[in-house]
Design a protein around this motif. Structure first.
Motif, PDB file in Angstrom:
ATOM      1  N   GLU A 184       1.195  -1.408   0.250  1.00 46.16           N
ATOM      2  CA  GLU A 184       0.161   0.034  -0.236  1.00 46.16           C
ATOM      3  C   GLU A 184       0.556   1.039   0.187  1.00 46.16           C
ATOM      4  O   GLU A 184       0.410   2.184  -0.278  1.00 46.16           O
ATOM      5  N   LEU A 185       2.234   1.121   0.638  1.00 50.02           N
ATOM      6  CA  LEU A 185       2.787   2.459   0.765  1.00 50.02           C
ATOM      7  C   LEU A 185       2.592   3.351  -0.665  1.00 50.02           C
ATOM      8  O   LEU A 185       3.646   4.665  -0.938  1.00 50.02           O
ATOM      9  N   ARG A 186       4.080   2.426  -1.983  1.00 52.35           N
ATOM     10  CA  ARG A 186       4.007   2.835  -2.960  1.00 52.35           C
ATOM     11  C   ARG A 186       2.677   3.968  -3.590  1.00 52.35           C
ATOM     12  O   ARG A 186       3.257   5.571  -4.072  1.00 52.35           O
ATOM     13  N   GLY A 187       1.422   3.371  -3.622  1.00 48.49           N
ATOM     14  CA  GLY A 187       0.647   4.621  -4.003  1.00 48.49           C
ATOM     15  C   GLY A 187       0.306   5.582  -3.150  1.00 48.49           C
ATOM     16  O   GLY A 187      -0.516   6.567  -3.920  1.00 48.49           O
ATOM     17  N   ALA A 188       0.133   5.339  -1.264  1.00 45.65           N
ATOM     18  CA  ALA A 188       0.153   5.992  -0.467  1.00 45.65           C
ATOM     19  C   ALA A 188       0.799   7.017  -0.925  1.00 45.65           C
ATOM     20  O   ALA A 188      -0.058   8.894  -0.586  1.00 45.65           O
ATOM     21  N   VAL A 189       2.125   7.251  -0.971  1.00 46.73           N
ATOM     22  CA  VAL A 189       2.775   8.284  -0.770  1.00 46.73           C
ATOM     23  C   VAL A 189       2.858   8.879  -2.548  1.00 46.73           C
ATOM     24  O   VAL A 189       2.954  10.135  -2.756  1.00 46.73           O
ATOM     25  N   ARG A 190       2.395   8.170  -3.611  1.00 45.14           N
ATOM     26  CA  ARG A 190       2.569   8.879  -5.094  1.00 45.14           C
ATOM     27  C   ARG A 190       1.053   9.882  -5.042  1.00 45.14           C
ATOM     28  O   ARG A 190       0.963  11.170  -4.972  1.00 45.14           O
ATOM     29  N   ARG A 191       0.249   9.202  -4.343  1.00 49.26           N
ATOM     30  CA  ARG A 191      -1.355   9.772  -3.935  1.00 49.26           C
ATOM     31  C   ARG A 191      -1.311  11.356  -3.304  1.00 49.26           C
ATOM     32  O   ARG A 191      -2.013  12.647  -3.397  1.00 49.26           O
ATOM     33  N   ALA A 192      -0.589  10.898  -2.090  1.00 53.68           N
ATOM     34  CA  ALA A 192      -0.425  12.364  -1.248  1.00 53.68           C
ATOM     35  C   ALA A 192       0.759  13.515  -1.836  1.00 53.68           C
ATOM     36  O   ALA A 192       0.498  14.493  -1.197  1.00 53.68           O
ATOM     37  N   GLY A 193       1.411  13.476  -3.044  1.00 50.50           N
ATOM     38  CA  GLY A 193       2.028  14.471  -3.425  1.00 50.50           C
ATOM     39  C   GLY A 193       3.603  14.069  -2.927  1.00 50.50           C
ATOM     40  O   GLY A 193       3.936  15.540  -2.496  1.00 50.50           O
ATOM     41  N   ALA A 194       3.703  12.899  -1.499  1.00 45.61           N
ATOM     42  CA  ALA A 194       4.650  13.336  -0.653  1.00 45.61           C
ATOM     43  C   ALA A 194       5.947  13.665  -1.468  1.00 45.61           C
ATOM     44  O   ALA A 194       6.601  12.460  -2.177  1.00 45.61           O
ATOM     45  N   ASP A 195       6.838  14.322  -0.595  1.00 45.79           N
ATOM     46  CA  ASP A 195       8.091  14.550  -0.521  1.00 45.79           C
ATOM     47  C   ASP A 195       9.180  13.186  -0.022  1.00 45.79           C
ATOM     48  O   ASP A 195      10.337  13.086  -0.649  1.00 45.79           O
ATOM     49  N   VAL A 196       8.675  13.035   1.464  1.00 44.72           N
ATOM     50  CA  VAL A 196       9.524  12.145   2.062  1.00 44.72           C
ATOM     51  C   VAL A 196       8.762  10.858   2.974  1.00 44.72           C
ATOM     52  O   VAL A 196       7.039  11.318   3.212  1.00 44.72           O
ATOM     53  N   LEU A 197       9.271   9.659   2.342  1.00 40.36           N
ATOM     54  CA  LEU A 197       8.166   8.736   3.206  1.00 40.36           C
ATOM     55  C   LEU A 197       8.798   8.240   4.568  1.00 40.36           C
ATOM     56  O   LEU A 197      10.186   7.876   4.027  1.00 40.36           O
ATOM     57  N   LEU A 198       8.086   8.638   5.883  1.00 38.54           N
ATOM     58  CA  LEU A 198       9.028   7.820   7.119  1.00 38.54           C
ATOM     59  C   LEU A 198       8.414   7.262   7.610  1.00 38.54           C
ATOM     60  O   LEU A 198       6.467   6.565   7.794  1.00 38.54           O
ATOM     61  N   LEU A 199       9.041   5.484   7.460  1.00 33.17           N
ATOM     62  CA  LEU A 199       8.618   4.049   8.649  1.00 33.17           C
ATOM     63  C   LEU A 199       9.065   3.825   9.867  1.00 33.17           C
ATOM     64  O   LEU A 199      10.492   4.157   9.444  1.00 33.17           O
ATOM     65  N   GLY A 200       8.383   3.848  10.932  1.00 30.99           N
ATOM     66  CA  GLY A 200       8.097   3.226  12.257  1.00 30.99           C
ATOM     67  C   GLY A 200       9.130   2.083  12.679  1.00 30.99           C
ATOM     68  O   GLY A 200       7.883   1.506  11.920  1.00 30.99           O
ATOM     69  N   PHE A 201       9.930   1.411  13.066  1.00 30.21           N
ATOM     70  CA  PHE A 201       9.526  -0.057  13.291  1.00 30.21           C
ATOM     71  C   PHE A 201      10.577   0.170  14.989  1.00 30.21           C
ATOM     72  O   PHE A 201      11.553   0.915  15.498  1.00 30.21           O
ATOM     73  N   ALA A 202       9.145  -0.367  15.286  1.00 33.31           N
ATOM     74  CA  ALA A 202       8.979  -0.488  16.894  1.00 33.31           C
ATOM     75  C   ALA A 202      10.142  -1.823  17.821  1.00 33.31           C
ATOM     76  O   ALA A 202       9.980  -1.894  18.425  1.00 33.31           O
ATOM     77  N   ARG A 203      10.693  -2.938  16.896  1.00 31.17           N
ATOM     78  CA  ARG A 203      11.053  -3.874  17.312  1.00 31.17           C
ATOM     79  C   ARG A 203      11.832  -4.876  16.376  1.00 31.17           C
ATOM     80  O   ARG A 203      12.103  -4.007  15.132  1.00 31.17           O
ATOM     81  N   ASP A 204      12.720  -5.277  16.402  1.00 30.76           N
ATOM     82  CA  ASP A 204      13.457  -6.095  16.103  1.00 30.76           C
ATOM     83  C   ASP A 204      12.656  -7.172  14.775  1.00 30.76           C
ATOM     84  O   ASP A 204      11.292  -7.774  15.327  1.00 30.76           O
ATOM     85  N   LEU A 205      13.700  -7.531  14.002  1.00 31.83           N
ATOM     86  CA  LEU A 205      13.268  -8.303  13.065  1.00 31.83           C
ATOM     87  C   LEU A 205      13.514 -10.233  12.445  1.00 31.83           C
ATOM     88  O   LEU A 205      14.151  -9.905  12.863  1.00 31.83           O
ATOM     89  N   GLU A 206      12.485 -10.527  12.214  1.00 30.42           N
ATOM     90  CA  GLU A 206      12.651 -12.097  11.945  1.00 30.42           C
ATOM     91  C   GLU A 206      13.615 -12.651  11.127  1.00 30.42           C
ATOM     92  O   GLU A 206      13.100 -11.041   9.832  1.00 30.42           O
ATOM     93  N   ARG A 207      14.761 -13.086  10.474  1.00 33.91           N
ATOM     94  CA  ARG A 207      15.128 -12.768   9.490  1.00 33.91           C
ATOM     95  C   ARG A 207      14.608 -13.118   8.396  1.00 33.91           C
ATOM     96  O   ARG A 207      15.030 -12.047   7.015  1.00 33.91           O
ATOM     97  N   GLN A 208      13.796 -13.583   7.758  1.00 31.21           N
ATOM     98  CA  GLN A 208      13.073 -13.874   6.873  1.00 31.21           C
ATOM     99  C   GLN A 208      11.771 -12.215   6.623  1.00 31.21           C
ATOM    100  O   GLN A 208      11.916 -12.150   5.812  1.00 31.21           O
ATOM    101  N   GLU A 209      11.620 -11.796   7.778  1.00 28.20           N
ATOM    102  CA  GLU A 209      10.886 -10.650   7.779  1.00 28.20           C
ATOM    103  C   GLU A 209      11.780  -9.489   7.342  1.00 28.20           C
ATOM    104  O   GLU A 209      11.629  -8.750   6.920  1.00 28.20           O
ATOM    105  N   ALA A 210      13.124  -9.388   8.678  1.00 28.05           N
ATOM    106  CA  ALA A 210      14.400  -8.847   7.560  1.00 28.05           C
ATOM    107  C   ALA A 210      14.810  -8.886   6.098  1.00 28.05           C
ATOM    108  O   ALA A 210      14.825  -8.011   5.719  1.00 28.05           O
ATOM    109  N   ARG A 211      14.435  -9.872   5.398  1.00 27.80           N
ATOM    110  CA  ARG A 211      15.319  -9.955   3.570  1.00 27.80           C
ATOM    111  C   ARG A 211      13.892  -9.300   3.367  1.00 27.80           C
ATOM    112  O   ARG A 211      14.296  -8.314   2.054  1.00 27.80           O
ATOM    113  N   ARG A 212      12.622  -9.305   3.417  1.00 25.33           N
ATOM    114  CA  ARG A 212      11.800  -8.409   2.919  1.00 25.33           C
ATOM    115  C   ARG A 212      11.612  -7.179   3.279  1.00 25.33           C
ATOM    116  O   ARG A 212      11.312  -5.939   2.449  1.00 25.33           O
ATOM    117  N   CYS A 213      11.918  -6.993   4.314  1.00 27.44           N
ATOM    118  CA  CYS A 213      12.162  -4.981   4.995  1.00 27.44           C
ATOM    119  C   CYS A 213      13.341  -4.875   4.008  1.00 27.44           C
ATOM    120  O   CYS A 213      12.694  -3.718   3.408  1.00 27.44           O
TER     121      CYS A 213
END
Length: 323
Positions: A242-271
């Motif tokens: 969903e992120l790419r479409g949201a940033v495009r439609r918002a006409g945003a200059d920056v996308l900021l994502l917050g991560f509050a925890r560590d990631l499992e190995r597979q999750e980290a690769r996708r991230c």
């Protein structure tokens, strides 16, 4: 009649009042600048003062205790933890109140600044599940501070303290949920009151997929709004798809994502893969703990570990938006 620590309490007599004046709590709060909740916590937990009690068990404070509370407030505002100084004699408190503590770690100093007594009062109210009182403390503090000061010096250190207490078993999950809910409501109000100029730059903020703690992204959004940037906050657990479409439609200059925890190995690769893909099209910022896998995604992805860094970059990146 005895106190919580077993010390015998002597009721205040008429002779006592004639010999040495004592003062009720409402006078003490006005003279010291501390809230009644903070004074009670400092008394009960740390033995900072030992007020007399009337026949009706009402606290009465001497002028010496008022002076001591004022010294403690000043020392706490300089970065000293009340748990470490609450029992010190007055002469040592005078030294602490007049001299900065050079060996205090920067993290602790930032957490225990001038608003620390307010934070402590708020957490004490939540501990008692006095939620109306807790909400009143936050609302009143928001009136007394600027949005940037509230975000950086009140909400951010408060959330760090909540995390520490939860990890050490000093705070329940239910209490953490209460604080998160109230903080989210307050930050949301600040976002809605921020920059709205049609031609202003925009920043999209969100908690990444499978991350349910969005407060970091909300704080970043509030900081952006104080820099003349319109924040578009998407909330928590936002799917990568969903992120790419949201940033495009918002006409945003920056996308900021917050991560509050560590990631499992597979999750980290996708991230890492998703961040690289997003960085091909947008300017991507990430707020994450030290050592988080997102730091290895791409040199184009800016990774921040504290809110002061985010605020400084916002000031630099969007300096023209403020003029």
């Amino acid at each position: 009649m005895s106190s919580r620590d077993g010390r015998r309490l002597r009721p205040v007599s008429n002779e006592d009042r004639e010999g040495a004046a004592t003062y009720p709590m409402r006078v003490v709060t006005r003279l010291t600048g501390l809230t009644a909740d903070t004074i009670r916590v400092w008394e009960r937990r740390y033995g900072a003062v030992r007020p007399e009690r009337t026949q009706g068990n009402v606290r009465r404070y001497s002028s010496g205790e008022i002076r001591r509370l004022t010294l403690l407030r000043e020392a706490v505002s300089r970065g000293h933890a009340i748990g470490e100084i609450g029992a010190l004699p007055d002469d040592e408190l005078e030294k602490l109140s007049s001299t900065p503590r050079e060996d205090e770690p920067s993290e602790s100093a930032s957490r225990r600044g001038r608003w620390w007594p307010i934070i402590e009062s708020y957490l004490e109210a939540v501990e008692r599940y006095d939620l109306r009182r807790a909400d009143e403390i936050l609302t009143r503090t928001a009136v007394l501070t600027s949005p940037r000061e509230l975000a950086l010096e009140v909400v951010a250190p408060m959330l760090r303290e909540v995390g520490d207490r939860w990890q050490h078993g000093a705070m329940s999950i239910a209490q953490e949920h209460v604080i998160s809910g109230q903080a989210k409501s307050l930050l949301g109000t600040l976002l809605r009151a921020g920059a709205t100029d049609a031609g202003a730059p925009r920043i999209v903020t969100a908690a990444a997929e499978a991350h349910h703690h969005e407060l970091g992204a909300l704080i970043a959004g509030v900081l952006a709004s104080t820099r003349g940037v319109v924040p578009v906050h998407l909330g928590s657990d936002v799917p990568w798809s969903e992120l790419r479409g949201a940033v495009r439609r918002a006409g945003a200059d920056v996308l900021l994502l917050g991560f509050a925890r560590d990631l499992e190995r597979q999750e980290a690769r996708r991230c890492v893969d998703e961040l690289r893909s997003l960085a091909d099209e947008f300017e991507v910022w990430v707020g994450a703990p030290e050592g988080h896998p997102s730091a290895s995604a791409d040199r184009r992805v800016r990774v921040f570990h504290d809110f002061d860094e985010v605020d400084a970059e916002l000031a630099h990146r969007f300096s023209r938006a403020q003029s």
